[in-house]
Scaffold this motif. Structure first.
Motif, short mmCIF file in Angstrom:
data_model
loop_
_atom_site.label_atom_id
_atom_site.label_comp_id
_atom_site.label_asym_id
_atom_site.label_seq_id
_atom_site.Cartn_x
_atom_site.Cartn_y
_atom_site.Cartn_z
N VAL A 47 132.34 32.26 43.09
CA VAL A 47 131.59 32.55 44.31
C VAL A 47 132.56 32.87 45.43
O VAL A 47 133.49 32.09 45.68
N SER A 58 128.76 36.65 44.15
CA SER A 58 129.09 35.74 43.06
C SER A 58 128.91 36.45 41.73
O SER A 58 128.24 37.49 41.64
N LEU A 176 127.99 28.66 37.10
CA LEU A 176 127.64 29.24 38.39
C LEU A 176 126.92 28.24 39.28
O LEU A 176 127.17 28.17 40.48
#
Length: 236
Positions: A47, A58, A176
């Motif tokens: 990110v 991202s 993520l």
């Protein structure tokens, strides 16, 4: 994302000193184990944040560790990260993503929750490919190490820190989602610093180091090509 100097397909690029304060590259990895030299990266989440901690962009990808001596793919503790050999088979290898990773780390302070772990794996991978100078430590901030400077929390675990800071954590041990949560912690730390009257963050030395850092090299064409090969984790 801060743009770096353009390059030919055979040259390497290095970050130029930015005209504004460097931003951050927040990373999280899922791996087959704990040793950068003996284990492999299975998933990366990255990110980009600006200097105030606001999200710029991202990306994430699974990573194929390759077959072992017996032809099977070793993925380690599936009960933690939820990944199976079928999930990672056919995903890009770390060497295919390395130019993109190097480009997206360059010129930024790298942030992770337990940075020693994540940067250990990334430094080993990039160094082994000749893309990180051996004597060039990447400027970094560890949100775990700094947690109690900014939070009242019984534990420095990511889940506990997020709960204390009011930061959402969607799916723990998904690269993520963990990177986004770590980004939220950094944003909280920055806000607390401003509330305390700090003109610059407590890690200003790392920001200065990131602006001058030239230890990473990459190929822009390979980095661009890697973006087309990213493979996201399947929704459960």
């Amino acid at each position: 994302m801060r743009e770096m100097s353009s390059m030919s397909s055979t040259a390497s690029a290095q970050p130029q000193a930015p005209e504004m304060a460097p931003g951050y590259a927040v990373v999280d990895l899922e791996t087959t184990g704990l040793s950068p030299s003996a284990d492999a990266i299975l998933e990366i989440g990255l990110v980009h944040l600006d200097a105030r901690g606001e999200i710029e962009r991202s990306w994430t990808s699974l990573v194929d560790p390759g077959p072992g001596d017996d032809g099977a793919r070793e993925v380690g503790p599936t009960f933690i990260h939820g990944l199976t050999p079928d999930d990672v088979t056919g995903a890009p290898r770390i060497a295919e993503l390395a130019d993109l990773i190097a480009r997206d780390l360059a010129g930024r302070v790298v942030v992770a929750h337990n940075a020693r772990f994540d940067l250990g794996f990334l430094s080993h991978a990039l160094g082994g490919l000749g893309m990180l100078d051996a004597d060039a430590p990447i400027p970094q901030v560890c949100t775990m190490r700094r947690a109690r400077d900014y939070l009242t929390t019984p534990s420095r675990r990511l889940t506990s820190c997020c709960e204390a800071a009011g930061v959402p954590l969607a799916a723990h041990h998904t690269a993520l989602d963990d990177a986004l949560a770590c980004a939220g912690l950094l944003r909280r730390y920055l806000a607390v610093g401003r509330e305390r009257g700090q003109a610059r963050p407590a890690w200003s030395a790392e920001l200065d180091a990131a602006a001058a850092f030239t230890g990473l090299t990459w190929d822009d064409r390979r980095a661009d090509a890697a973006r087309a090969r990213l493979v996201r984790r399947r929704d459960n």
